[in-house]
Write an enzyme that holds these catalytic residues in place. Structure first.
Site, mmCIF file in Angstrom:
data_model
loop_
_atom_site.group_PDB
_atom_site.id
_atom_site.type_symbol
_atom_site.label_atom_id
_atom_site.label_comp_id
_atom_site.label_asym_id
_atom_site.label_seq_id
_atom_site.Cartn_x
_atom_site.Cartn_y
_atom_site.Cartn_z
ATOM 1 N N ASP A 290 0.877 -1.337 -0.130
ATOM 2 C CA ASP A 290 0.199 -0.004 -0.115
ATOM 3 C C ASP A 290 0.810 1.454 -0.118
ATOM 4 O O ASP A 290 2.168 1.202 0.242
ATOM 5 C CB ASP A 290 -0.997 -0.010 1.167
ATOM 6 C CG ASP A 290 -0.449 -0.480 2.462
ATOM 7 O OD1 ASP A 290 1.049 -0.566 2.695
ATOM 8 O OD2 ASP A 290 -0.968 -0.863 3.371
ATOM 9 N N ASN B 297 -7.356 -2.446 14.384
ATOM 10 C CA ASN B 297 -8.775 -2.774 14.102
ATOM 11 C C ASN B 297 -8.828 -4.007 13.141
ATOM 12 O O ASN B 297 -9.990 -4.404 12.671
ATOM 13 C CB ASN B 297 -9.432 -1.674 13.495
ATOM 14 C CG ASN B 297 -8.660 -1.121 12.272
ATOM 15 O OD1 ASN B 297 -7.914 -1.763 11.728
ATOM 16 N ND2 ASN B 297 -9.243 0.056 11.797
ATOM 17 N N HIS C 66 -7.269 -4.369 10.455
ATOM 18 C CA HIS C 66 -7.023 -4.296 8.874
ATOM 19 C C HIS C 66 -5.827 -4.940 8.552
ATOM 20 O O HIS C 66 -4.832 -5.082 9.301
ATOM 21 C CB HIS C 66 -7.003 -2.929 8.724
ATOM 22 C CG HIS C 66 -5.724 -1.826 9.068
ATOM 23 N ND1 HIS C 66 -5.807 -0.664 9.785
ATOM 24 C CD2 HIS C 66 -4.464 -2.205 9.248
ATOM 25 C CE1 HIS C 66 -4.571 0.006 9.964
ATOM 26 N NE2 HIS C 66 -3.680 -1.245 9.483
ATOM 27 N N GLU D 225 -9.681 -1.620 5.550
ATOM 28 C CA GLU D 225 -10.195 -1.242 6.869
ATOM 29 C C GLU D 225 -11.644 -2.374 7.075
ATOM 30 O O GLU D 225 -12.188 -2.859 6.330
ATOM 31 C CB GLU D 225 -10.839 -0.008 6.924
ATOM 32 C CG GLU D 225 -9.768 1.189 6.824
ATOM 33 C CD GLU D 225 -8.855 1.323 7.906
ATOM 34 O OE1 GLU D 225 -8.667 0.510 8.855
ATOM 35 O OE2 GLU D 225 -7.948 2.471 7.990
HETATM 36 C C1 F6R Z 1 1.567 -1.563 6.375
HETATM 37 C C2 F6R Z 1 0.208 -2.154 6.328
HETATM 38 C C3 F6R Z 1 -0.583 -2.083 7.476
HETATM 39 C C4 F6R Z 1 0.285 -2.262 8.859
HETATM 40 C C5 F6R Z 1 -0.605 -2.359 10.212
HETATM 41 C C6 F6R Z 1 0.345 -2.509 11.212
HETATM 42 O O1 F6R Z 1 1.957 -1.590 4.726
HETATM 43 O O2 F6R Z 1 -0.340 -2.603 5.350
HETATM 44 O O3 F6R Z 1 -1.476 -2.766 7.667
HETATM 45 O O4 F6R Z 1 0.808 -3.680 8.941
HETATM 46 O O5 F6R Z 1 -1.021 -0.894 10.034
HETATM 47 O O6 F6R Z 1 1.361 -1.488 11.430
HETATM 48 P P1 F6R Z 1 2.271 -1.594 12.788
HETATM 49 O O7 F6R Z 1 3.195 -2.661 12.305
HETATM 50 O O8 F6R Z 1 2.985 -0.174 12.572
HETATM 51 O O9 F6R Z 1 1.592 -1.941 13.860
#
Ligand code: F6R
Length: 238
Positions: free
Chosen positions: A67, A135, A137, A142
Protein backbone atom coordinates in the site's frame (compact mmCIF):
# COMPACT_ATOMS: atom_id res chain seq x y z
CA UNK A 1 -3.17 -21.90 9.73
CA UNK A 2 0.12 -22.50 11.49
CA UNK A 3 0.72 -20.37 14.60
CA UNK A 4 4.28 -19.95 15.84
CA UNK A 5 4.33 -18.61 19.37
CA UNK A 6 7.67 -16.89 19.84
CA UNK A 7 9.11 -15.14 22.86
CA UNK A 8 10.33 -11.90 21.49
CA UNK A 9 10.21 -9.46 18.63
CA UNK A 10 13.81 -10.39 17.83
CA UNK A 11 12.97 -14.08 17.62
CA UNK A 12 9.98 -13.36 15.36
CA UNK A 13 12.13 -11.20 13.08
CA UNK A 14 14.86 -13.85 12.85
CA UNK A 15 12.46 -16.73 12.19
CA UNK A 16 10.52 -14.86 9.52
CA UNK A 17 13.74 -13.69 7.86
CA UNK A 18 15.02 -17.27 7.84
CA UNK A 19 11.97 -18.40 5.85
CA UNK A 20 12.53 -15.62 3.32
CA UNK A 21 16.25 -16.33 3.13
CA UNK A 22 15.62 -20.03 2.46
CA UNK A 23 13.04 -19.24 -0.19
CA UNK A 24 15.18 -16.64 -1.96
CA UNK A 25 18.23 -18.93 -1.86
CA UNK A 26 16.23 -21.65 -3.60
CA UNK A 27 14.27 -19.30 -5.88
CA UNK A 28 16.50 -16.31 -6.68
CA UNK A 29 13.78 -14.74 -8.84
CA UNK A 30 11.13 -14.93 -6.09
CA UNK A 31 8.41 -12.31 -5.78
CA UNK A 32 8.01 -11.00 -2.25
CA UNK A 33 5.09 -8.96 -0.96
CA UNK A 34 6.45 -6.34 1.41
CA UNK A 35 4.65 -4.51 4.20
CA UNK A 36 5.51 -1.30 6.00
CA UNK A 37 4.75 -0.20 9.59
CA UNK A 38 6.77 -0.84 12.72
CA UNK A 39 6.34 -4.60 12.84
CA UNK A 40 8.50 -5.76 9.89
CA UNK A 41 11.44 -3.43 10.61
CA UNK A 42 13.32 -6.13 12.56
CA UNK A 43 12.71 -8.64 9.76
CA UNK A 44 14.14 -6.17 7.24
CA UNK A 45 17.20 -5.69 9.46
CA UNK A 46 17.69 -9.46 9.45
CA UNK A 47 17.42 -9.55 5.64
CA UNK A 48 20.04 -6.80 5.38
CA UNK A 49 22.26 -8.85 7.66
CA UNK A 50 21.70 -11.96 5.49
CA UNK A 51 22.76 -9.91 2.47
CA UNK A 52 25.81 -8.32 4.09
CA UNK A 53 27.08 -11.27 6.12
CA UNK A 54 25.99 -14.29 4.12
CA UNK A 55 25.83 -12.82 0.62
CA UNK A 56 22.10 -13.41 0.14
CA UNK A 57 21.40 -11.83 -3.24
CA UNK A 58 18.22 -9.99 -4.14
CA UNK A 59 19.44 -9.24 -7.70
CA UNK A 60 16.59 -11.11 -9.34
CA UNK A 61 13.99 -10.70 -6.58
CA UNK A 62 10.83 -8.74 -7.37
CA UNK A 63 8.90 -6.86 -4.72
CA UNK A 64 5.32 -5.65 -4.55
CA UNK A 65 4.35 -3.50 -1.59
CA UNK A 66 0.92 -3.65 -0.04
CA UNK A 67 0.00 0.00 0.00
CA UNK A 68 0.84 3.69 -0.16
CA UNK A 69 -0.67 6.90 1.15
CA UNK A 70 -2.48 9.03 -1.39
CA UNK A 71 -0.90 12.45 -1.75
CA UNK A 72 2.63 11.62 -0.61
CA UNK A 73 5.44 11.74 -3.16
CA UNK A 74 8.06 8.93 -3.19
CA UNK A 75 10.60 11.12 -1.40
CA UNK A 76 8.19 12.26 1.35
CA UNK A 77 9.70 10.98 4.62
CA UNK A 78 6.42 9.31 5.60
CA UNK A 79 5.67 7.74 2.23
CA UNK A 80 5.83 3.98 2.15
CA UNK A 81 8.21 4.16 -0.84
CA UNK A 82 10.60 6.19 1.31
CA UNK A 83 10.14 3.73 4.18
CA UNK A 84 11.05 0.77 1.96
CA UNK A 85 14.08 2.52 0.51
CA UNK A 86 15.49 3.48 3.89
CA UNK A 87 14.51 0.34 5.84
CA UNK A 88 15.47 -2.23 3.22
CA UNK A 89 15.96 -1.52 -0.49
CA UNK A 90 18.89 0.91 -0.15
CA UNK A 91 20.83 -1.69 1.85
CA UNK A 92 20.46 -4.74 -0.41
CA UNK A 93 21.14 -5.41 -4.08
CA UNK A 94 17.51 -5.49 -5.25
CA UNK A 95 17.12 -3.76 -8.62
CA UNK A 96 15.18 -0.49 -8.31
CA UNK A 97 13.01 -1.33 -11.33
CA UNK A 98 11.90 -4.53 -9.66
CA UNK A 99 10.46 -2.89 -6.54
CA UNK A 100 6.85 -1.86 -6.92
CA UNK A 101 5.06 0.40 -4.46
CA UNK A 102 1.78 2.04 -5.52
CA UNK A 103 2.36 5.67 -6.56
CA UNK A 104 0.93 8.11 -4.04
CA UNK A 105 0.69 10.98 -6.47
CA UNK A 106 -1.33 11.26 -9.68
CA UNK A 107 -4.76 9.77 -10.21
CA UNK A 108 -5.23 7.31 -7.34
CA UNK A 109 -8.05 5.32 -8.97
CA UNK A 110 -5.98 4.81 -12.12
CA UNK A 111 -2.96 3.85 -10.03
CA UNK A 112 -4.99 1.26 -8.13
CA UNK A 113 -6.19 -0.39 -11.29
CA UNK A 114 -2.81 -0.38 -13.02
CA UNK A 115 -1.16 -1.77 -9.87
CA UNK A 116 -3.69 -4.60 -9.82
CA UNK A 117 -3.02 -5.21 -13.52
CA UNK A 118 0.74 -5.36 -12.87
CA UNK A 119 0.20 -7.88 -10.09
CA UNK A 120 -2.07 -10.02 -12.23
CA UNK A 121 0.40 -9.89 -15.13
CA UNK A 122 3.21 -11.05 -12.81
CA UNK A 123 3.85 -14.65 -11.76
CA UNK A 124 2.18 -13.82 -8.46
CA UNK A 125 3.53 -13.15 -4.99
CA UNK A 126 5.36 -16.12 -3.48
CA UNK A 127 5.49 -14.88 0.11
CA UNK A 128 3.46 -11.95 1.40
CA UNK A 129 4.57 -10.30 4.64
CA UNK A 130 1.72 -8.80 6.65
CA UNK A 131 1.29 -6.78 9.81
CA UNK A 132 -2.11 -6.23 11.39
CA UNK A 133 -3.84 -3.02 12.42
CA UNK A 134 -5.36 -2.81 15.89
CA UNK A 135 -8.78 -2.85 14.21
CA UNK A 136 -7.86 -5.96 12.23
CA UNK A 137 -6.95 -4.19 9.01
CA UNK A 138 -4.53 -5.83 6.61
CA UNK A 139 -2.83 -3.62 4.09
CA UNK A 140 -5.18 -0.68 4.41
CA UNK A 141 -8.28 -2.84 4.10
CA UNK A 142 -10.34 -1.37 6.87
CA UNK A 143 -13.26 -3.14 8.62
CA UNK A 144 -16.12 -3.60 6.17
CA UNK A 145 -13.93 -4.15 3.12
CA UNK A 146 -15.37 -6.98 0.99
CA UNK A 147 -13.23 -10.10 0.87
CA UNK A 148 -13.34 -10.05 -2.95
CA UNK A 149 -11.76 -6.59 -3.15
CA UNK A 150 -8.90 -5.94 -5.56
CA UNK A 151 -6.36 -3.10 -5.34
CA UNK A 152 -8.39 0.02 -4.61
CA UNK A 153 -8.46 3.47 -3.04
CA UNK A 154 -9.59 3.56 0.60
CA UNK A 155 -10.57 6.25 3.02
CA UNK A 156 -8.61 5.62 6.21
CA UNK A 157 -10.58 5.31 9.44
CA UNK A 158 -9.95 7.83 12.19
CA UNK A 159 -8.49 5.07 14.37
CA UNK A 160 -5.93 4.13 11.70
CA UNK A 161 -5.03 7.78 11.12
CA UNK A 162 -4.64 8.26 14.88
CA UNK A 163 -2.49 5.09 15.16
CA UNK A 164 -0.23 6.32 12.36
CA UNK A 165 -0.09 9.92 13.58
CA UNK A 166 2.99 8.98 15.63
CA UNK A 167 5.00 9.18 12.40
CA UNK A 168 3.76 12.68 11.51
CA UNK A 169 4.04 16.02 13.32
CA UNK A 170 0.27 16.42 13.62
CA UNK A 171 -2.83 14.29 13.03
CA UNK A 172 -3.93 16.70 10.29
CA UNK A 173 -0.86 15.77 8.24
CA UNK A 174 -1.82 12.09 8.15
CA UNK A 175 -3.29 11.42 4.69
CA UNK A 176 -6.99 10.60 4.56
CA UNK A 177 -6.74 8.07 1.73
CA UNK A 178 -4.47 5.27 0.56
CA UNK A 179 -4.09 2.85 -2.32
CA UNK A 180 -4.03 -0.72 -1.06
CA UNK A 181 -3.98 -4.23 -2.44
CA UNK A 182 -7.44 -5.67 -1.83
CA UNK A 183 -8.16 -8.67 0.35
CA UNK A 184 -8.56 -10.94 -2.68
CA UNK A 185 -5.29 -9.56 -4.06
CA UNK A 186 -3.50 -10.43 -0.81
CA UNK A 187 -5.04 -13.89 -0.64
CA UNK A 188 -3.66 -14.74 -4.11
CA UNK A 189 -0.12 -14.92 -2.65
CA UNK A 190 1.16 -18.48 -2.36
CA UNK A 191 2.18 -18.03 1.27
CA UNK A 192 1.21 -15.44 3.87
CA UNK A 193 3.33 -14.57 6.89
CA UNK A 194 1.44 -12.52 9.45
CA UNK A 195 3.51 -10.83 12.17
CA UNK A 196 1.81 -9.85 15.43
CA UNK A 197 3.84 -8.20 18.14
CA UNK A 198 3.41 -5.80 21.06
CA UNK A 199 1.07 -5.60 24.04
CA UNK A 200 -1.09 -3.11 22.10
CA UNK A 201 -1.99 -6.02 19.76
CA UNK A 202 -3.31 -8.32 22.54
CA UNK A 203 -6.98 -7.58 21.94
CA UNK A 204 -6.36 -7.69 18.18
CA UNK A 205 -4.81 -11.14 18.44
CA UNK A 206 -7.68 -12.41 20.60
CA UNK A 207 -10.13 -11.13 18.01
CA UNK A 208 -8.09 -12.70 15.24
CA UNK A 209 -8.36 -16.09 16.98
CA UNK A 210 -12.09 -15.69 17.60
CA UNK A 211 -13.28 -14.42 14.20
CA UNK A 212 -13.82 -16.27 10.95
CA UNK A 213 -15.10 -14.83 7.65
CA UNK A 214 -16.01 -11.57 9.35
CA UNK A 215 -15.65 -8.48 7.12
CA UNK A 216 -15.81 -6.44 10.34
CA UNK A 217 -12.38 -7.88 11.12
CA UNK A 218 -10.53 -8.03 7.78
CA UNK A 219 -7.66 -10.25 9.01
CA UNK A 220 -10.18 -13.06 9.58
CA UNK A 221 -10.13 -13.52 5.78
CA UNK A 222 -6.55 -14.75 6.04
CA UNK A 223 -7.70 -17.87 7.86
CA UNK A 224 -9.16 -19.12 4.56
CA UNK A 225 -5.69 -19.19 3.03
CA UNK A 226 -4.17 -22.68 2.71
CA UNK A 227 -0.68 -21.49 3.64
CA UNK A 228 -0.88 -18.94 6.44
CA UNK A 229 1.90 -18.73 9.01
CA UNK A 230 1.30 -16.47 12.00
CA UNK A 231 4.11 -15.34 14.28
CA UNK A 232 2.90 -13.98 17.59
CA UNK A 233 5.18 -12.71 20.32
CA UNK A 234 4.67 -13.29 24.03
CA UNK A 235 3.60 -9.72 24.74
CA UNK A 236 0.79 -9.96 22.17
CA UNK A 237 -0.64 -13.09 23.79
CA UNK A 238 -2.81 -13.09 26.87
C1 F6R B 1 1.58 -1.61 6.18
C2 F6R B 1 0.22 -2.04 6.33
C3 F6R B 1 -0.54 -2.04 7.61
C4 F6R B 1 0.31 -2.37 8.85
C5 F6R B 1 -0.55 -2.28 10.11
C6 F6R B 1 0.26 -2.55 11.36
O1 F6R B 1 2.01 -1.75 4.84
O2 F6R B 1 -0.32 -2.38 5.35
O3 F6R B 1 -1.59 -2.96 7.51
O4 F6R B 1 0.82 -3.66 8.72
O5 F6R B 1 -1.12 -1.01 10.20
O6 F6R B 1 1.19 -1.52 11.53
P1 F6R B 1 2.33 -1.62 12.64
O7 F6R B 1 3.26 -2.69 12.19
O8 F6R B 1 3.00 -0.27 12.61
O9 F6R B 1 1.65 -1.94 13.92
Amino acid sequence: MNIQEVHSYEEMSREAAYILEQHISQHPDATIGFATGSTPIGLYQELIRAHQERGLSFQSVKGFNLDEYVGLSPDHPQSYRHFMQTQLFDHIDIQPGKTKVPAGTGNAEEEASSYEDALQASDGVDIQILGIGENGHIGFNEPGTPFDSLTHVVELTESTRAANARFFDTLEEVPTHAVTMGIETILRAKQLILLISGSHKKVTYEQFLRTQDDPGFPASALKNHPNLLVFVTEDARS
